[in-house]
Design an enzyme around this catalytic site. Structure first.
Site, PDB file in Angstrom:
ATOM      1  N   ARG A 214       0.860  -1.198   0.000  1.00  0.00           N
ATOM      2  CA  ARG A 214       0.000   0.000   0.000  1.00  0.00           C
ATOM      3  C   ARG A 214       0.888   1.238   0.000  1.00  0.00           C
ATOM      4  NH1 ARG A 214      -3.738  -3.396   3.152  1.00  0.00           N
ATOM      5  NH2 ARG A 214      -2.637  -3.056   5.102  1.00  0.00           N
ATOM      6  N   PHE A 230     -10.714  -5.045  -6.184  1.00  0.00           N
ATOM      7  CA  PHE A 230     -10.774  -5.857  -4.966  1.00  0.00           C
ATOM      8  C   PHE A 230     -10.321  -4.988  -3.796  1.00  0.00           C
ATOM      9  CE2 PHE A 230      -9.561  -8.544  -8.594  1.00  0.00           C
ATOM     10  CZ  PHE A 230     -10.593  -9.464  -8.618  1.00  0.00           C
ATOM     11  N   ASP A 252     -15.268  -3.408  -5.425  1.00  0.00           N
ATOM     12  CA  ASP A 252     -15.320  -4.627  -4.613  1.00  0.00           C
ATOM     13  C   ASP A 252     -16.746  -5.154  -4.637  1.00  0.00           C
ATOM     14  OD1 ASP A 252     -13.258  -5.789  -2.217  1.00  0.00           O
ATOM     15  OD2 ASP A 252     -15.347  -6.420  -2.074  1.00  0.00           O
ATOM     16  N   ASP A 299      -5.806  -6.928  -6.440  1.00  0.00           N
ATOM     17  CA  ASP A 299      -5.481  -7.722  -5.245  1.00  0.00           C
ATOM     18  C   ASP A 299      -6.625  -8.695  -4.940  1.00  0.00           C
ATOM     19  OD1 ASP A 299      -4.323  -8.641  -2.909  1.00  0.00           O
ATOM     20  OD2 ASP A 299      -5.016  -6.959  -1.688  1.00  0.00           O
ATOM     21  N   CYS A 339      -2.509 -14.128  -3.860  1.00  0.00           N
ATOM     22  CA  CYS A 339      -2.291 -14.577  -2.472  1.00  0.00           C
ATOM     23  C   CYS A 339      -2.656 -16.045  -2.333  1.00  0.00           C
ATOM     24  CB  CYS A 339      -3.071 -13.705  -1.501  1.00  0.00           C
ATOM     25  SG  CYS A 339      -4.843 -13.792  -1.721  1.00  0.00           S
TER      26      CYS A 339
HETATM   27  N1  SAH Z   1      -6.524  -4.846  -1.181  1.00  0.00           N
HETATM   28  C1  SAH Z   1      -7.314  -5.005   0.023  1.00  0.00           C
HETATM   29  C2  SAH Z   1      -7.586  -6.455   0.341  1.00  0.00           C
HETATM   30  C3  SAH Z   1      -8.328  -7.217  -0.729  1.00  0.00           C
HETATM   31  S1  SAH Z   1      -9.016  -8.722  -0.178  1.00  0.00           S
HETATM   32  C4  SAH Z   1      -6.639  -4.268   1.176  1.00  0.00           C
HETATM   33  O1  SAH Z   1      -5.494  -3.808   1.023  1.00  0.00           O
HETATM   34  O2  SAH Z   1      -7.249  -4.136   2.230  1.00  0.00           O
HETATM   35  C5  SAH Z   1      -9.982  -9.253  -1.515  1.00  0.00           C
HETATM   36  C6  SAH Z   1     -11.266  -8.516  -1.715  1.00  0.00           C
HETATM   37  O3  SAH Z   1     -11.856  -8.992  -2.919  1.00  0.00           O
HETATM   38  C7  SAH Z   1     -12.359  -8.694  -0.657  1.00  0.00           C
HETATM   39  O4  SAH Z   1     -12.733  -7.442  -0.171  1.00  0.00           O
HETATM   40  C8  SAH Z   1     -13.538  -9.361  -1.398  1.00  0.00           C
HETATM   41  O5  SAH Z   1     -14.811  -8.839  -0.988  1.00  0.00           O
HETATM   42  C9  SAH Z   1     -13.261  -8.965  -2.810  1.00  0.00           C
HETATM   43  N2  SAH Z   1     -13.791  -9.843  -3.884  1.00  0.00           N
HETATM   44  C10 SAH Z   1     -13.767 -11.189  -3.960  1.00  0.00           C
HETATM   45  N3  SAH Z   1     -14.194 -11.606  -5.171  1.00  0.00           N
HETATM   46  C11 SAH Z   1     -14.508 -10.488  -5.877  1.00  0.00           C
HETATM   47  C12 SAH Z   1     -14.987 -10.254  -7.201  1.00  0.00           C
HETATM   48  N4  SAH Z   1     -15.209 -11.270  -8.042  1.00  0.00           N
HETATM   49  N5  SAH Z   1     -15.165  -8.985  -7.601  1.00  0.00           N
HETATM   50  C13 SAH Z   1     -14.931  -7.958  -6.750  1.00  0.00           C
HETATM   51  N6  SAH Z   1     -14.464  -8.122  -5.503  1.00  0.00           N
HETATM   52  C14 SAH Z   1     -14.240  -9.364  -5.061  1.00  0.00           C
END
Ligand code: SAH
Length: 401
Positions: A214, A230, A252, A299, A339
């Site tokens: 970040r 995401f 998201d 992510d 991940c």
């Molecule tokens: N980058 C974030 C963490 C991401 S975790 C940070 O730094 O805090 C992954 C995220 O992807 C979650 O919030 C989940 O709700 C979302 N997610 C999962 N599948 C998804 C999809 N198909 N489209 C959009 N969001 C998705």
């Protein structure tokens, strides 16, 4: 007197990875068991010729039959063991956690010599996740050691997920210590403020492993139009705006996560007009969006949790990276992550290269990224390095899209 443990004798040749320092003994590597160890007992591992190699938690129901706690040194698993390991874990964090940061991973399982135990610290609270039967049986000692070493206001448990199920354990959740837990805990990261919902948020509430990445986005975002895919509760988006981004779009699928971004913007004195939140599936969004971005962050959640999902996961990574590359402005940057523990870095990199080929782009690799240093991993435990990322830069696009 030092304890005597049941003995697990390995097949000839199977001691090599253990001697190097890999923390797992697979069931297929075992030749013979002397004694009758039960799930979660400590056993002594020896080579085929009887040399004592290591000690660890035994689980006859898992592919990973033994998770090692100690190499060569005979240990006693009681309170001083947990206390001294937790003390060491804290010492490391004092060195590696940056100033202005009140949330970090205190215990990273194998990486801190405590396989099966995750402890995240959010301000004055701890969130623990117990993933193996060995730690489950030691839960009282672990909790007591955490209280003695850290004196937290409260300890909350978030034990769940596929690893726990594979160990034959069910989900556990709830306050273990302390009186009350605020609905959301306020934390700081590099001086930026965030709210963490440890009871209902994803994982233990916040993705601490992405802290340094970040921070990277902050330095890449000045004057940029940024797309954060995401986004969860907007971690990368807040850093991008702090770094001078002109405009940030967060996408998201979780309405609840997206719903916290405005509050994070306000808490950090950022302009909500420069931010747009979209509640959508990223795969769909990237197909319909016609915007062009200087920086795109991808992510996603883990696409593969076990080896059998790897093929499908790699197709997912290829698709999403192709779609994102097509949305980059000239000279744009793609910061892309996986991940998935079951997908290694080179396979992920190959998927990204294929994506570039299919998108008709010439792409440069600027940097390789991983989890922040409060997530240490043993050097001979690649499985522990689940978070991989690349900073890529678009050189030219061959195709008009
Ligand atoms: N980058 C974030 C963490 C991401 S975790 C940070 O730094 O805090 C992954 C995220 O992807 C979650 O919030 C989940 O709700 C979302 N997610 C999962 N599948 C998804 C999809 N198909 N489209 C959009 N969001 C998705």
């Amino acid at each position: 007197m030092s304890p005597t443990y049941p003995i697990v004798i390995l097949k000839a040749g199977r001691e090599k990875t253990i001697i190097k320092g890999h923390p797992w003994v697979f069931s297929g590597a075992i030749r013979e068991i002397i004694g009758e160890p039960k799930s979660g007992d400590v056993v002594c591992v020896t080579s085929a010729v009887g040399e004592e190699l290591a000690y660890g938690f035994f689980n006859p129901h898992s592919d990973i039959a033994i998770r090692l706690l100690s190499w060569r040194t005979r240990i006693e698993i009681e309170r001083t063991f947990w206390r001294s390991r937790i003390k060491d874990a804290l010492e490391l964090r004092k060195r590696v956690v940056p100033a202005g940061t009140t949330a970090f991973r205190l215990v990273n399982a194998e990486g801190d010599g405590m396989p099966g135990l995750i402890v995240d610290k959010y301000g004055d609270y701890l969130v623990i996740s117990i993933e193996t039967i060995g730690v489950e049986r030691a839960r009282e000692e672990v909790i007591r050691a955490l209280i003695e070493e850290l004196n937290p206001y409260g300890i909350y448990e978030r034990s769940g997920g596929s690893a726990r199920i594979r160990e034959g354990l069910s989900e556990r959740k709830g306050l273990l210590y302390g009186k009350d837990l605020p609905e959301k805990i306020e934390i700081r990261e590099y001086g930026l403020r965030f709210l963490v919902d440890v009871m209902a948020g994803q994982k233990t509430g916040f993705f601490l492993d992405q802290r340094e990445n970040r921070r990277k986005i902050l330095h890449l975002s000045n004057g940029a139009r940024v797309l954060n895919c995401f986004s969860y509760t907007g971690g990368f988006s807040i850093y991008a705006l702090k770094g001078g981004a002109n405009e940030v779009v967060s996408v998201d699928v979780s309405e609840k996560a997206i719903g916290m971004i405005d509050e994070h913007l306000q808490m950090n004195g950022l302009d909500t007009k420069q931010h747009r939140a979209v509640c959508a599936d990223v795969f769909d969004y990237l197909r319909i969006d016609s915007g062009r971005y200087d920086v795109i962050c991808l992510d996603p959640p883990p696409f593969a949790r076990t080896r059998k999902d790897v093929e499908r996961a790699l197709r997912g990574y290829k698709d999403i990276n192709r779609l994102a590359l097509k949305r980059l402005a000239p000279n744009g940057l793609l910061v892309t992550f996986s991940c998935s523990g079951a997908v290694d870095e080179e396979s992920f990199f190959r998927a990204v290269c294929q994506a570039a080929g299919e998108a008709g782009c010439s792409v440069r690799l600027l940097e390789r990224l991983g989890a922040s240093p409060d997530h240490p991993t043993l050097i001979y435990h690649p499985e522990g390095r689940y978070l991989k990322g690349f900073v890529l830069s678009l050189m030219e696009s061959y195709e008009k899209t």
